[in-house]
Design a protein around this motif. Structure first.
Motif, short mmCIF file in Angstrom:
data_model
loop_
_atom_site.label_atom_id
_atom_site.label_comp_id
_atom_site.label_asym_id
_atom_site.label_seq_id
_atom_site.Cartn_x
_atom_site.Cartn_y
_atom_site.Cartn_z
N UNK A 112 0.85 -1.19 0.00
CA UNK A 112 0.00 0.00 0.00
C UNK A 112 0.89 1.25 0.00
N UNK A 113 0.67 2.10 -0.97
CA UNK A 113 1.43 3.36 -1.07
C UNK A 113 0.89 4.33 -0.04
N UNK A 114 1.78 4.78 0.86
CA UNK A 114 1.32 5.67 1.93
C UNK A 114 1.70 7.13 1.68
N UNK A 115 2.60 7.37 0.75
CA UNK A 115 2.97 8.76 0.49
C UNK A 115 3.88 8.88 -0.72
N UNK A 116 3.89 10.10 -1.33
CA UNK A 116 4.73 10.38 -2.49
C UNK A 116 5.34 11.77 -2.33
N UNK A 117 6.65 11.85 -2.55
CA UNK A 117 7.37 13.14 -2.47
C UNK A 117 7.99 13.42 -3.83
N UNK A 118 7.94 14.70 -4.26
CA UNK A 118 8.51 15.12 -5.54
C UNK A 118 9.84 15.83 -5.29
N UNK A 120 22.15 5.10 -3.49
CA UNK A 120 21.71 5.60 -4.79
C UNK A 120 21.98 7.10 -4.85
N UNK A 121 22.77 7.54 -5.83
CA UNK A 121 23.16 8.95 -5.94
C UNK A 121 22.73 9.57 -7.26
N UNK A 122 22.06 8.79 -8.11
CA UNK A 122 21.69 9.30 -9.44
C UNK A 122 20.29 9.88 -9.43
N UNK A 123 19.92 10.55 -8.38
CA UNK A 123 18.60 11.15 -8.31
C UNK A 123 18.64 12.54 -8.95
N UNK A 124 17.56 12.92 -9.62
CA UNK A 124 17.51 14.17 -10.37
C UNK A 124 16.23 14.91 -10.03
N UNK A 125 16.26 16.25 -10.24
CA UNK A 125 15.02 17.03 -10.02
C UNK A 125 13.91 16.54 -10.95
N UNK A 126 12.71 16.48 -10.44
CA UNK A 126 11.56 15.97 -11.19
C UNK A 126 11.24 14.53 -10.87
N UNK A 127 12.16 13.80 -10.26
CA UNK A 127 11.87 12.42 -9.86
C UNK A 127 10.86 12.41 -8.72
N UNK A 128 10.23 11.27 -8.54
CA UNK A 128 9.28 11.09 -7.44
C UNK A 128 9.76 9.95 -6.56
N UNK A 129 9.66 10.19 -5.27
CA UNK A 129 10.01 9.15 -4.30
C UNK A 129 8.71 8.64 -3.68
N UNK A 130 8.46 7.37 -3.93
CA UNK A 130 7.20 6.74 -3.48
C UNK A 130 7.50 5.93 -2.24
N UNK A 131 6.82 6.20 -1.18
CA UNK A 131 6.97 5.48 0.09
C UNK A 131 5.79 4.51 0.25
N UNK A 132 6.09 3.25 0.56
CA UNK A 132 5.02 2.25 0.68
C UNK A 132 5.31 1.33 1.86
N UNK A 133 4.32 0.54 2.19
CA UNK A 133 4.47 -0.45 3.25
C UNK A 133 3.77 -1.75 2.84
N UNK A 134 4.29 -2.85 3.35
CA UNK A 134 3.73 -4.17 3.05
C UNK A 134 2.86 -4.62 4.22
#
Length: 857
Positions: free
Chosen positions: A761-767, A836-850
């Protein structure tokens, strides 16, 4: 003919003990240890010389033995084989000879000097020599006789060969002249040739033909006939002639060989034999192969080519058997009707009589808790509804009541969705259907189902709008809702009688009875009142004290105590009849429901029963029906098609929930089976491995233990032996009295078997708005939480253009300079992604839980 002489034979010949002879041989310088060793002629002469040299010295050095033997007896035995000619067994002739030498009396001739003793010994030796010479002469004479016998046998063989050659030539001439009728002489003589003439003796009729057992083929190499039969000298001339002419002469060019005849007189078929095979509803592959006169493997191969996987012991249905029969070149016909069923049919058709008016059979139908049983309770002036478990009817109740409008038989059917088959059965048995609809509830699913059953059975319908005494009752709404199902009231111009009543107060009940009586008059219900009875089983159960009990509705004739009846696959003699109040009755006529005792088993609800003259016919019909039902079950279980097997192989592994169901009546068993099997889906299958009527027995518990099944007892209990098995194996035994509870409990058990399911279940998304480089944390993303909440200890995914490019976990989550556990929506934060260091502006970080979710049906 020389024979080998052993020490034992030599001792018997000279009448000397074996031990003494061995000692003398040893003294003579010859070593013998076994009495069965062979003594040659040279050794005999050597022994004789030794005895001659030592005999005088022994006599001089020892006193005369007063008991010395006075006789010397010489014995000889020879065996000669004589005979063995044509069809005669050889005879062994034994020749025995005995020569006795007597020592003179002392008074007559007493040896007084050594010379006289030597003369006496010399006389003995001379006689031994004469005996040996006679033996040699006898052997020479016997050898000469054998030589003459051999010559006679060779001459007889030569003459037999000549006779056989002559007979063969005559047979070839006869075969060439009469080829088409060569079977006649075979039949006359038994071996296919004319009887040969007696053999002639070219050298004289007085000379007999003899043939020894050691005849050698010698001196006849130039004789063609003798050379041809050299390996058949043990046969008689007739037999050799028969063998030589068993094969007829090859026909000349231009002649046609008769191919339709064989040596046994069998005529070969000129075309394939087409058989008519009688096939019933089901047949085993082995029986079908036997009827087709084929091997079982050939039939199995033909079935395999048709796409049917069946072994030689499995049962196939009539259509499959007919197809494979035609495929193999034969004709399939339907087997004649069973004799017992035909006799029963003729038995029933003979029952004719005068028809009389009968009471109507009325079925009360409707949705659960709409007051069906309460209405019947008011009519009967009893309290049936209060005794039902949960306030609902679990099985069909059958009653007949005396009303001011006459006798009426009522069938009360359950209203729960699981009892569909009961309602269908009630609609088929009935003359009139009374549809009970609660005025405060309206038309419900089971109400619609009852309407459909009544229409399919083409039975007139009377609508009873119940519970009009309630304040929220609205009969007009009920009538309008029924219009959607083509049920039009008489006041609206239709043909359906609708009666408003209250089962609680009794208002309108008389109007309902009047409407039933009016409808019965219109139907003009009539039946044969006398004669053998027939009808239908409404319900059946197994009573611990009374045995199988069947509630039947008599439709024709009179059912009496003591009648023989066949009911489905059961039969028996009526031991007692009971009405709905439990009172015994002597008989029951048309439209009267009664309970019957005396059947061999519990019949299925809906089975027809017929009264017959004797128990024999009832038993034969019941056994025949049981065999046919067993064959149908085998057909359903066997003969899987290849596409079905492929479908099973392609699908995933399906879980199984095995159950053992026991209930108080047959209708409840049927309803429970249908309701529980309907719970199956693609992931789990509810398998009813055993079901029946009556209490839970030890056999039921053992079956459940073998299959690791759950035992369900519906209004029944387990006996002591069954409880012991349950406790020993730790089985799951559950008792119920309401069908709702059974379905809910089975759902829970099935959910436990299915286990839990892991869901994300996706609990949050950060841009990501900006990326900062840190020597300590590497790339740190400045983000804005745009949805939900981001938590530190939860896994994350990095998305670029809505595509997952990395999956891992958070290394740090900060709000300004402080580490925080979570950041909510519309809040800025700094996120460090671990490894992981190849993150760029505009990416989305999706936080989820099982999360674990219990799987349910």
């Amino acid at each position: 003919m020389s024979q080998q002489t052993t020490i034992r034979k030599l001792a018997a010949l000279v009448n000397t003990p074996v031990d003494k002879l061995l000692e003398q041989l040893s003294e003579a310088g010859m070593q013998f240890s076994d009495p069965d060793q062979v003594v040659t002629s040279t050794e005999k002469v050597k022994l004789l010389g030794f005895l001659r040299r030592t005999h005088g010295r022994a006599e001089q050095g020892a006193a005369a033995d007063p008991v010395a033997p006075r006789k010397i007896t010489l014995q000889r035995k020879s065996t000669l084989t004589v005979g063995g000619g044509r069809n005669k067994a050889p005879v062994d002739v034994v020749v025995r000879k005995k020569v006795t030498l007597v020592k003179p009396e002392e008074g007559v001739r007493a040896p007084t000097a050594a010379g006289e003793v030597d003369d006496e010994r010399a006389e003995i030796l001379r006689k031994l020599e004469e005996s040996r010479q006679r033996n040699l002469d006898e052997q020479q004479r016997l050898a000469e006789a054998d030589r003459r016998r051999l010559e006679e046998a060779e001459e007889a063989k030569r003459r037999e060969a000549e006779e056989a050659e002559r007979l063969r030539a005559e047979a070839e001439v006869a075969a060439a002249a009469v080829v088409a009728e060569d079977a006649a002489p075979r039949k006359a003589h038994g071996h296919g040739h004319p009887k040969p003439a007696p053999a002639r003796d070219d050298r004289g009729a007085g000379k007999a033909k003899h043939r020894g057992s050691h005849v050698m083929v010698a001196g006849v190499e130039d004789d063609e006939g003798a050379a041809r039969f050299a390996g058949q000298l043990h046969l008689s001339p007739a037999d050799r002639a028969r063998r030589s002419t068993a094969r007829p002469k090859r026909p000349q060019r231009g002649q046609q060989r008769d191919q339709s005849r064989t040596g046994t007189g069998f005529t070969r078929p000129t075309a394939p034999v087409v058989r008519e095979v009688a096939i019933g509803d089901a047949i085993t592959v082995a029986d079908l192969a036997q009827k087709l006169a084929l091997k079982g493997g050939d039939v199995v191969k033909a079935l395999f080519k048709m796409g049917v996987m069946a072994t030689i012991t499995q049962t196939i249905d009539h259509d499959t058997a007919a197809l494979v029969t035609e495929e193999l070149g034969h004709t399939a016909v339907r087997a004649d009707a069973d004799d017992a069923e035909s006799e029963l049919l003729a038995h029933v058709e003979d029952v004719q009589g005068e028809q009389a008016q009968r009471p109507p059979v009325v079925t009360i139908m409707g949705h659960v808790d709409h007051g069906k049983t309460s209405l019947l309770d008011y009519i009967r002036r009893t309290r049936i509804a209060t005794g039902e478990a949960g306030g609902i009817t679990q099985h069909i109740g059958a009653y007949h009541v005396e009303t001011p409008k006459g006798v009426i038989s009522f069938l009360d059917t359950p209203g729960h969705a699981a009892f569909t088959s009961m309602r269908a059965r009630g609609a088929k048995l009935t003359d009139i259907v009374v549809l009970v609809v609660a005025a405060d509830d309206g038309v419900m699913p089971q109400t619609v189902e009852a309407i459909q059953h009544a229409k399919s059975a083409k039975v007139p319908l009377i609508v009873a709008i119940n519970k009009i005494d309630k304040s929220e009752a609205d009969p007009s709404r009920i009538k309008n809702e029924l219009l959607a199902h083509d049920i039009v009231a008489e006041e609206f111009g239709g043909d359906t009688q609708m009666v408003e009543l209250s089962a609680k107060t009794g208002d309108g009940v008389d109007d309902l009875l009047e409407a039933i009586g009016l409808q019965a008059e219109v139907l003009e219900l009539r039946a044969v009142a006398e004669g053998r009875a027939s009808g239908t089983v409404i319900e059946s159960s197994l009573d611990k004290g009374r045995g199988p009990v069947a509630t039947v509705l008599v439709q024709q004739g009179q059912l009496h105590k003591g009648d023989f009846l066949v009911c489905g696959v059961e039969y028996g003699r009526v031991r007692a009849l009971f009405d709905e109040t439990g009172s015994q009755v002597p008989s029951a006529g048309p439209s009267i429901p009664v309970q019957v005792l005396g059947l061999s088993g519990v019949p299925d609800a809906g089975d027809d029963f017929v009264v017959v003259d004797d128990e024999r016919l009832a038993r034969e019909v019941a056994e025949q029906r049981e065999a046919k039902r067993r064959e149908q079950r085998l057909v359903q279980a066997a003969g899987n098609r290849m596409e079905d097997i492929m479908a099973q192989m392609g699908g995933g592994q399906q879980l199984e929930l095995p159950l053992v169901i026991k209930a108080d009546v047959q209708g409840s068993v049927e309803a429970l089976r249908q309701a529980l099997v309907a719970l199956s889906n693609d992931e789990i299958r509810v398998n009813i491995i055993r079901s029946g009527v009556g209490g839970i027995t030890e056999s039921d518990a053992n079956s459940a233990a073998a299959a690791k099944a759950t035992i369900i007892g519906f209004n029944v209990r387990a006996d002591a032996s069954a409880r012991k098995v349950v406790d020993t194996h730790g089985l799951d035994l559950r008792y119920f009295s309401i069908i709702y509870d059974v379905i809910d409990q089975v759902k829970q058990v099935a959910s436990g078997i299915l286990g839990v399911e892991i869901r994300e279940e996706i609990i949050g998304t950060a841009e990501v708005r900006e990326v900062f480089r840190s020597s300590k944390f590497g790339a740190v993303a400045g983000c804005m939480v745009i949805e939900g909440v981001v938590r530190r200890n939860k896994p994350i995914r990095v998305l670029r253009d809505d595509t997952v490019i990395f999956e891992g976990e958070l290394e740090s989550l900060r709000r300004f300079k402080e580490n925080v556990d979570e950041v909510r929506v519309n809040t800025e934060c700094g996120i460090g992604v671990k490894a992981y260091n190849d993150i760029k502006p505009g990416d989305k970080i999706e936080c989820f839980e099982r999360v674990e979710v219990q799987r349910t049906l």
